[in-house]
Design a protein around this motif. Sequence first.
Motif, PDB file in Angstrom:
ATOM      1  N   ASN A 287       0.843  -1.190   0.000  1.00 12.49           N
ATOM      2  CA  ASN A 287       0.000   0.000   0.000  1.00 12.49           C
ATOM      3  C   ASN A 287       0.881   1.244   0.000  1.00 12.49           C
ATOM      4  OD1 ASN A 287      -2.604  -1.424   0.346  1.00 12.49           O
ATOM      5  ND2 ASN A 287      -1.777  -1.948   2.357  1.00 12.49           N
ATOM      6  N   ARG A 289       1.849   5.316  -1.885  1.00  9.24           N
ATOM      7  CA  ARG A 289       1.786   6.182  -3.065  1.00  9.24           C
ATOM      8  C   ARG A 289       1.947   5.405  -4.367  1.00  9.24           C
ATOM      9  NH1 ARG A 289       5.894  10.817  -3.151  1.00  9.24           N
ATOM     10  NH2 ARG A 289       4.799  11.156  -5.132  1.00  9.24           N
ATOM     11  N   ASN A 292      -1.120   3.221  -5.134  1.00 12.27           N
ATOM     12  CA  ASN A 292      -2.266   4.000  -5.613  1.00 12.27           C
ATOM     13  C   ASN A 292      -2.108   4.368  -7.090  1.00 12.27           C
ATOM     14  OD1 ASN A 292      -3.358   3.902  -3.044  1.00 12.27           O
ATOM     15  ND2 ASN A 292      -2.548   5.899  -2.443  1.00 12.27           N
ATOM     16  N   LYS A 295      -2.525   1.230  -9.287  1.00 12.85           N
ATOM     17  CA  LYS A 295      -3.919   0.816  -9.374  1.00 12.85           C
ATOM     18  C   LYS A 295      -4.633   1.607 -10.471  1.00 12.85           C
ATOM     19  CE  LYS A 295      -8.042   0.094  -6.466  1.00 12.85           C
ATOM     20  NZ  LYS A 295      -9.020   0.875  -7.236  1.00 12.85           N
ATOM     21  N   GLU A 296      -4.449   2.920 -10.463  1.00 14.86           N
ATOM     22  CA  GLU A 296      -5.067   3.762 -11.495  1.00 14.86           C
ATOM     23  C   GLU A 296      -4.526   3.409 -12.878  1.00 14.86           C
ATOM     24  OE1 GLU A 296      -5.071   8.448 -12.912  1.00 14.86           O
ATOM     25  OE2 GLU A 296      -4.409   7.926 -10.886  1.00 14.86           O
TER      26      GLU A 296
END
Length: 414
Positions: A287, A289, A292, A295-296
């Motif tokens: 998990n 930065r 994230n 994931k995008e």
Amino acid sequence: MFSRRAFVRGGALALVGTAAVPGFLVRSVMAEQATAQANGKKLVVLFQRGAADGLNIVVPYKEKNYYAMRPSIALQPNEVLDLDGQFGFHPAMAPLLPLFKQGHLAAIHAVGSPDTTRSHFDAQDYMESGTPGIKSTQDGWLNRALQAERVDPKAMSAFRAVALGTQVPRTLQGRLPAVAVANVANFSVGGQGAQGVAASAAFQAMYAGTNDRILSGEGQETFEAVRMLKATDPAHYQPANGVVYPNSPFANNLKQIAQLMKANLGVEAAFADIGDWDTHQAQGSVNGRLSNRLKEFSEAIAAFWNDMGQDAEHITLITMSEFGRTARQNGTGGTDHGHGNVMFVLGGSIKGGKVYGQWPGLDDHQLNEGRDLAITTDFRQVLGEAAYHALGTRDLSSVFPGGAVTPAQFLRFA
């Protein structure tokens, strides 16, 4: 009152609002399908700006030194999505794992530029120009690749080369016209509302009335391009196969690329970028930065692939980032500017399901300058193979001058 001087600079037509279209479009846009559909292939280039951490994207989880150098941000063997017993995806890349397993997605590791700069600006410029270490290059490698393609110049579309954004990126700058579109639904000359309509009418009258061939002829081509796109009713576009794109600027750009390609406007090359990969602090492992951002990145690409459906068979998508990051984490839980990195190639005819490239290892003596993943594959070889395969570009010496890019050195992922 609208003056030519106010809206024309260097022979280019400036569009007010959400798009920028060159004014030197000398080809008929009514032949929009002739070029791209001659071979049915298209190339999509994605730039990860900020230097993505390839070591935590495609994780070399069998390397002991990987864990020694990254005590708090390394991904454990049971956390990665295994690819081949040596490398694994970051778990945030789960949306792309099926494409790898199906043989459509390939990774190239330990790839990058031979130039040693650690400057974001210089490294991006070199990668987009395709001439590492040379700052005087005026155009981008993808523009040159399209010029080197063997096509009838009378059959070129105004939408042959498209960038999603407010301006044409370095990659597509050059002699061949390229279009920048920030919002497909609002693509227009003159902006929005009554004022926009008045501006558009003034523009069109100005270009129709001039005796200047460049302004009258190519200006009208631009208006015709706008009308063509409007006719596709982009505001009511519905992705295929029940696809729902993530709610992010990057995903929206890929959605718009899908719209443009499905509209049969003659798109051959499309470009988009995604920033915020510069993880100096709080990068995280499973998990954080980087997770994230991945994931995008992964969800958007997977949505684009599924949206394109059978048309994906004719698409080659390639990703790039200016350089990798240090093998060792820093004191703030992040990584600094490095060297070797990872690229991805996705396509219906790509020989995926494999991590390409010669792996240099992560032992201390194997690191570049004692700190970075070493480079064993020049990024120009990867881009050259993609252009050769997707665009039919054969004169690679003009695309990458001095780069010694030849089919004999291809990785054979296509």
